[in-house]
Design a protein around this motif. Sequence first.
Motif, PDB file in Angstrom:
ATOM      1  N   ALA A  44      33.841 -62.225  47.604  1.00 59.99           N
ATOM      2  CA  ALA A  44      34.107 -63.110  46.462  1.00 59.99           C
ATOM      3  C   ALA A  44      33.443 -64.477  46.637  1.00 59.99           C
ATOM      4  O   ALA A  44      34.108 -65.494  46.849  1.00 59.99           O
ATOM      5  CB  ALA A  44      35.610 -63.268  46.255  1.00 59.99           C
ATOM      6  N   TYR A  45      32.122 -64.460  46.586  1.00 60.28           N
ATOM      7  CA  TYR A  45      31.363 -65.704  46.701  1.00 60.28           C
ATOM      8  C   TYR A  45      30.344 -65.800  45.566  1.00 60.28           C
ATOM      9  O   TYR A  45      29.696 -64.811  45.223  1.00 60.28           O
ATOM     10  CB  TYR A  45      30.615 -65.777  48.032  1.00 60.28           C
ATOM     11  N   THR A  46      30.215 -66.994  45.034  1.00 59.63           N
ATOM     12  CA  THR A  46      29.176 -67.289  44.058  1.00 59.63           C
ATOM     13  C   THR A  46      28.186 -68.250  44.699  1.00 59.63           C
ATOM     14  O   THR A  46      28.579 -69.280  45.239  1.00 59.63           O
ATOM     15  CB  THR A  46      29.775 -67.934  42.794  1.00 59.63           C
ATOM     16  N   VAL A  47      26.909 -67.902  44.636  1.00 66.93           N
ATOM     17  CA  VAL A  47      25.868 -68.732  45.242  1.00 66.93           C
ATOM     18  C   VAL A  47      25.278 -69.656  44.179  1.00 66.93           C
ATOM     19  O   VAL A  47      24.806 -69.194  43.143  1.00 66.93           O
ATOM     20  CB  VAL A  47      24.757 -67.871  45.863  1.00 66.93           C
ATOM     21  N   ILE A  48      25.331 -70.941  44.439  1.00 65.80           N
ATOM     22  CA  ILE A  48      24.716 -71.945  43.567  1.00 65.80           C
ATOM     23  C   ILE A  48      23.419 -72.396  44.231  1.00 65.80           C
ATOM     24  O   ILE A  48      23.445 -73.004  45.300  1.00 65.80           O
ATOM     25  CB  ILE A  48      25.633 -73.167  43.352  1.00 65.80           C
ATOM     26  N   GLN A  95      30.890 -82.583  44.255  1.00 64.07           N
ATOM     27  CA  GLN A  95      32.003 -82.867  43.353  1.00 64.07           C
ATOM     28  C   GLN A  95      32.121 -81.797  42.271  1.00 64.07           C
ATOM     29  O   GLN A  95      33.225 -81.384  41.899  1.00 64.07           O
ATOM     30  CB  GLN A  95      31.809 -84.235  42.708  1.00 64.07           C
ATOM     31  N   THR A  96      30.971 -81.330  41.779  1.00 63.86           N
ATOM     32  CA  THR A  96      30.965 -80.344  40.698  1.00 63.86           C
ATOM     33  C   THR A  96      31.381 -78.964  41.166  1.00 63.86           C
ATOM     34  O   THR A  96      32.202 -78.301  40.529  1.00 63.86           O
ATOM     35  CB  THR A  96      29.562 -80.259  40.064  1.00 63.86           C
ATOM     36  N   HIS A  97      30.832 -78.513  42.292  1.00 62.77           N
ATOM     37  CA  HIS A  97      31.009 -77.120  42.707  1.00 62.77           C
ATOM     38  C   HIS A  97      32.056 -76.923  43.797  1.00 62.77           C
ATOM     39  O   HIS A  97      32.514 -75.802  44.000  1.00 62.77           O
ATOM     40  CB  HIS A  97      29.669 -76.554  43.185  1.00 62.77           C
ATOM     41  N   LYS A  98      32.403 -77.981  44.528  1.00 62.63           N
ATOM     42  CA  LYS A  98      33.389 -77.895  45.602  1.00 62.63           C
ATOM     43  C   LYS A  98      33.150 -76.658  46.483  1.00 62.63           C
ATOM     44  O   LYS A  98      34.007 -75.771  46.613  1.00 62.63           O
ATOM     45  CB  LYS A  98      34.804 -77.874  45.024  1.00 62.63           C
ATOM     46  N   PRO A  99      31.979 -76.593  47.106  1.00 64.40           N
ATOM     47  CA  PRO A  99      31.610 -75.388  47.854  1.00 64.40           C
ATOM     48  C   PRO A  99      32.428 -75.171  49.118  1.00 64.40           C
ATOM     49  O   PRO A  99      32.888 -76.111  49.758  1.00 64.40           O
ATOM     50  CB  PRO A  99      30.138 -75.640  48.203  1.00 64.40           C
ATOM     51  N   GLU A 100      32.576 -73.916  49.447  1.00 61.91           N
ATOM     52  CA  GLU A 100      33.175 -73.515  50.712  1.00 61.91           C
ATOM     53  C   GLU A 100      32.142 -73.631  51.838  1.00 61.91           C
ATOM     54  O   GLU A 100      32.483 -73.941  52.976  1.00 61.91           O
ATOM     55  CB  GLU A 100      33.649 -72.053  50.600  1.00 61.91           C
ATOM     56  N   LEU A 101      30.891 -73.367  51.478  1.00 56.07           N
ATOM     57  CA  LEU A 101      29.793 -73.388  52.436  1.00 56.07           C
ATOM     58  C   LEU A 101      28.603 -74.122  51.834  1.00 56.07           C
ATOM     59  O   LEU A 101      28.315 -73.979  50.642  1.00 56.07           O
ATOM     60  CB  LEU A 101      29.364 -71.963  52.774  1.00 56.07           C
ATOM     61  N   VAL A 102      27.910 -74.889  52.664  1.00 54.08           N
ATOM     62  CA  VAL A 102      26.686 -75.573  52.243  1.00 54.08           C
ATOM     63  C   VAL A 102      25.560 -75.174  53.184  1.00 54.08           C
ATOM     64  O   VAL A 102      25.678 -75.325  54.402  1.00 54.08           O
ATOM     65  CB  VAL A 102      26.860 -77.105  52.245  1.00 54.08           C
ATOM     66  N   PRO A 119      29.365 -64.758  59.878  1.00 50.65           N
ATOM     67  CA  PRO A 119      30.621 -65.079  60.575  1.00 50.65           C
ATOM     68  C   PRO A 119      31.414 -66.216  59.919  1.00 50.65           C
ATOM     69  O   PRO A 119      32.611 -66.351  60.195  1.00 50.65           O
ATOM     70  CB  PRO A 119      30.147 -65.510  61.979  1.00 50.65           C
ATOM     71  N   LEU A 120      30.775 -66.988  59.060  1.00 45.49           N
ATOM     72  CA  LEU A 120      31.467 -68.109  58.424  1.00 45.49           C
ATOM     73  C   LEU A 120      32.120 -67.714  57.098  1.00 45.49           C
ATOM     74  O   LEU A 120      32.868 -68.501  56.525  1.00 45.49           O
ATOM     75  CB  LEU A 120      30.470 -69.246  58.164  1.00 45.49           C
ATOM     76  N   LEU A 121      31.836 -66.503  56.621  1.00 42.08           N
ATOM     77  CA  LEU A 121      32.372 -66.085  55.321  1.00 42.08           C
ATOM     78  C   LEU A 121      33.865 -65.761  55.449  1.00 42.08           C
ATOM     79  O   LEU A 121      34.278 -65.179  56.444  1.00 42.08           O
ATOM     80  CB  LEU A 121      31.615 -64.863  54.808  1.00 42.08           C
TER      81      LEU A 121
END
Length: 208
Positions: free
Chosen positions: A64-68, A89-96, A206-208
Amino acid sequence: MLKRFRRLILVNGCFALLLFTHIVAASDKTILVMGDSLSAGYGIDLQQSWVQQLQDKLSREQRAYTVINASVSGETTTGGAARLARLLQTHKPELVLLELGGNDGLRGQPIKIMRSNLSQMIEASRAINAKVVLVGIQIPPNYGARYAGAFANMFPALAQAHDIALVPFLLEGVALNPELMQSDGIHPVAEAQPLMLGNVWPVLEPLL
């Protein structure tokens, strides 16, 4: 009366399905990719880029990940640092995923400026509790062994200093193969994109 009751059930059922779909979509975590032309799909169909292939892989595996993909051809670390706050601020990502620095290097920018910009982006991402993956890149040796070496060493040094994950070299297995590079010798062809994803995935998974 019975027809009205059935119609009401049908309408409510459709509404519930739409609501459920919205909730599922809203529950997806976000991966933000901040890169340059190597991640923006320069010279190829954007759907063939390694970033799009990452999204396709996540979807196939029902993660359940969306890639921006916020990558921009020609982007520098200075430009990326200026854009990042709004994107966070817009996307509040879990991962960068930070794939920047190549254009700085090709322009001979001072290493300390690149290091400062990337550090700023790492710190800004971690301030919102996002995990960070630093994606390393290298420049041709004709820029001088001293500069090229300092450039390549900057990425592992940053990753160690900030205790974040590192992809050592995005173009590992690609850059030195003329068949996998476009005529400019800088940008990979479509056939190279799975290899690029293959360099990123073992660090990212491993970070997912």
